[in-house]
Write a protein that holds these residues in place. Structure first.
Motif, short mmCIF file in Angstrom:
data_model
loop_
_atom_site.label_atom_id
_atom_site.label_comp_id
_atom_site.label_asym_id
_atom_site.label_seq_id
_atom_site.Cartn_x
_atom_site.Cartn_y
_atom_site.Cartn_z
N LEU A 37 0.85 -1.20 0.00
CA LEU A 37 0.00 0.00 0.00
C LEU A 37 0.88 1.24 0.00
O LEU A 37 1.85 1.32 0.74
N ALA A 38 0.53 2.20 -0.84
CA ALA A 38 1.36 3.39 -1.00
C ALA A 38 0.51 4.64 -1.12
O ALA A 38 -0.71 4.57 -1.34
N GLN A 39 1.18 5.78 -1.00
CA GLN A 39 0.51 7.08 -1.08
C GLN A 39 -0.33 7.18 -2.34
O GLN A 39 0.09 6.78 -3.43
N GLY A 40 -1.53 7.72 -2.17
CA GLY A 40 -2.43 7.95 -3.29
C GLY A 40 -3.40 6.80 -3.55
O GLY A 40 -4.35 6.97 -4.32
N MET A 41 -3.17 5.65 -2.95
CA MET A 41 -4.09 4.52 -3.16
C MET A 41 -5.37 4.74 -2.36
O MET A 41 -5.34 5.33 -1.28
N VAL A 42 -6.48 4.26 -2.90
CA VAL A 42 -7.75 4.27 -2.18
C VAL A 42 -7.94 2.86 -1.62
O VAL A 42 -8.00 1.89 -2.38
N VAL A 43 -8.01 2.77 -0.30
CA VAL A 43 -8.15 1.47 0.37
C VAL A 43 -9.48 1.44 1.10
O VAL A 43 -9.78 2.33 1.90
N GLN A 44 -10.27 0.41 0.82
CA GLN A 44 -11.56 0.23 1.46
C GLN A 44 -11.39 -0.72 2.64
O GLN A 44 -10.80 -1.79 2.50
N GLU A 45 -11.91 -0.33 3.78
CA GLU A 45 -11.84 -1.16 4.98
C GLU A 45 -13.21 -1.74 5.27
O GLU A 45 -14.19 -1.01 5.39
N LEU A 46 -13.27 -3.06 5.36
CA LEU A 46 -14.51 -3.77 5.64
C LEU A 46 -14.31 -4.66 6.87
O LEU A 46 -13.22 -5.17 7.10
N GLY A 47 -15.35 -4.85 7.65
CA GLY A 47 -15.29 -5.75 8.80
C GLY A 47 -14.65 -5.15 10.03
O GLY A 47 -14.31 -5.88 10.97
N TRP A 48 -14.51 -3.82 10.06
CA TRP A 48 -13.93 -3.17 11.24
C TRP A 48 -14.78 -3.49 12.46
O TRP A 48 -16.00 -3.56 12.41
N ASP A 49 -14.12 -3.70 13.59
CA ASP A 49 -14.79 -3.90 14.87
C ASP A 49 -13.82 -3.44 15.95
O ASP A 49 -12.69 -3.05 15.67
N ASN A 50 -14.26 -3.51 17.20
CA ASN A 50 -13.41 -2.99 18.28
C ASN A 50 -12.18 -3.84 18.54
O ASN A 50 -11.30 -3.44 19.29
N ASP A 51 -12.06 -5.01 17.90
CA ASP A 51 -10.88 -5.85 18.09
C ASP A 51 -9.82 -5.64 17.00
O ASP A 51 -8.76 -6.26 17.05
N THR A 52 -10.08 -4.79 16.02
CA THR A 52 -9.10 -4.57 14.96
C THR A 52 -7.88 -3.87 15.53
O THR A 52 -7.92 -3.24 16.58
N ASP A 53 -6.78 -3.97 14.83
CA ASP A 53 -5.50 -3.44 15.29
C ASP A 53 -5.37 -1.98 14.86
O ASP A 53 -5.11 -1.68 13.69
N ASP A 54 -5.56 -1.07 15.83
CA ASP A 54 -5.51 0.37 15.50
C ASP A 54 -4.12 0.82 15.06
O ASP A 54 -4.00 1.72 14.22
N THR A 55 -3.07 0.21 15.57
CA THR A 55 -1.72 0.57 15.14
C THR A 55 -1.54 0.26 13.66
O THR A 55 -0.98 1.06 12.91
N LEU A 56 -2.02 -0.89 13.24
CA LEU A 56 -1.95 -1.27 11.83
C LEU A 56 -2.80 -0.31 10.98
O LEU A 56 -2.37 0.14 9.93
N ARG A 57 -3.99 0.02 11.45
CA ARG A 57 -4.87 0.92 10.72
C ARG A 57 -4.19 2.28 10.51
O ARG A 57 -4.22 2.85 9.42
N VAL A 58 -3.57 2.82 11.56
CA VAL A 58 -2.89 4.11 11.46
C VAL A 58 -1.71 4.02 10.50
O VAL A 58 -1.49 4.92 9.69
N ALA A 59 -0.97 2.92 10.55
CA ALA A 59 0.18 2.75 9.65
C ALA A 59 -0.29 2.72 8.19
O ALA A 59 0.36 3.30 7.31
N ILE A 60 -1.41 2.07 7.93
CA ILE A 60 -1.95 2.02 6.57
C ILE A 60 -2.40 3.40 6.12
O ILE A 60 -2.07 3.86 5.03
#
Length: 159
Positions: A37-60
């Motif tokens: 994943l790189a700058q300018g890409m559009v990434v769709q997030e599906l299935g988010w819940d309170n157990d997802t990894d916020d550190t990973l989400r922020v990095a993405i």
């Protein structure tokens, strides 16, 4: 390194070498880079819940320099990030739904709890579901201490 939070940007400078030198070796270093994943890409997030990894989400979001979009986006996306747990319903249906907005040549990263974690998914289930959904499994990567990622893409057709 810049981390973007919901309330704004925070810049954090990190060095793992004495004197602050670079350790870059040309190989992807962070989880977003390992996912391609790189700058300018559009990434769709599906299935988010309170157990997802916020550190990973922020990095993405930092790597793409934007917020991820949700299932209501309504336009094409370069990649889909699907958080999926064993009790989330039918995996084939979830994968087919993830294909809805995906641009030709785009990929789905199926994020599942690592083996031994609550909600983990048997790799055989992924291997069985992918071709039924019209996808090919190409690689897997560990992206955090609790989550693994499986890259799924539409099979290449002979030209």
């Amino acid at each position: 390194m810049r981390y973007r939070g919901r309330d704004g940007d925070v810049e954090v400078l990190v060095s793992s070498t004495a004197g602050g030198g670079s350790t870059q070796t040309g190989t992807p270093s962070g989880p977003a880079e390992r996912l391609g994943l790189a700058q300018g890409m559009v990434v769709q997030e599906l299935g988010w819940d309170n157990d997802t990894d916020d550190t990973l989400r922020v990095a993405i979001e930092d790597a793409i320099d934007a917020d991820m979009v949700d299932g209501d986006y309504g336009n094409v996306v370069d990649a889909a990030l699907l958080w999926y747990r064993n009790d989330d319903g039918d995996l084939v249906d979830a994968l087919v739904d993830a294909l809805t907005d995906l641009v030709g040549g785009g990929v789905i990263w199926l994020l599942t709890p690592r083996i031994g974690r609550p909600g983990s998914v048997d790799p055989a289930d992924i291997a069985e579901a992918a071709p039924i959904a019209g996808l090919a499994q190409t690689t897997t990567a560990t992206v955090s201490k609790d989550w693994a990622a499986t890259r799924l893409e539409t099979p290449k057709t002979p030209g």
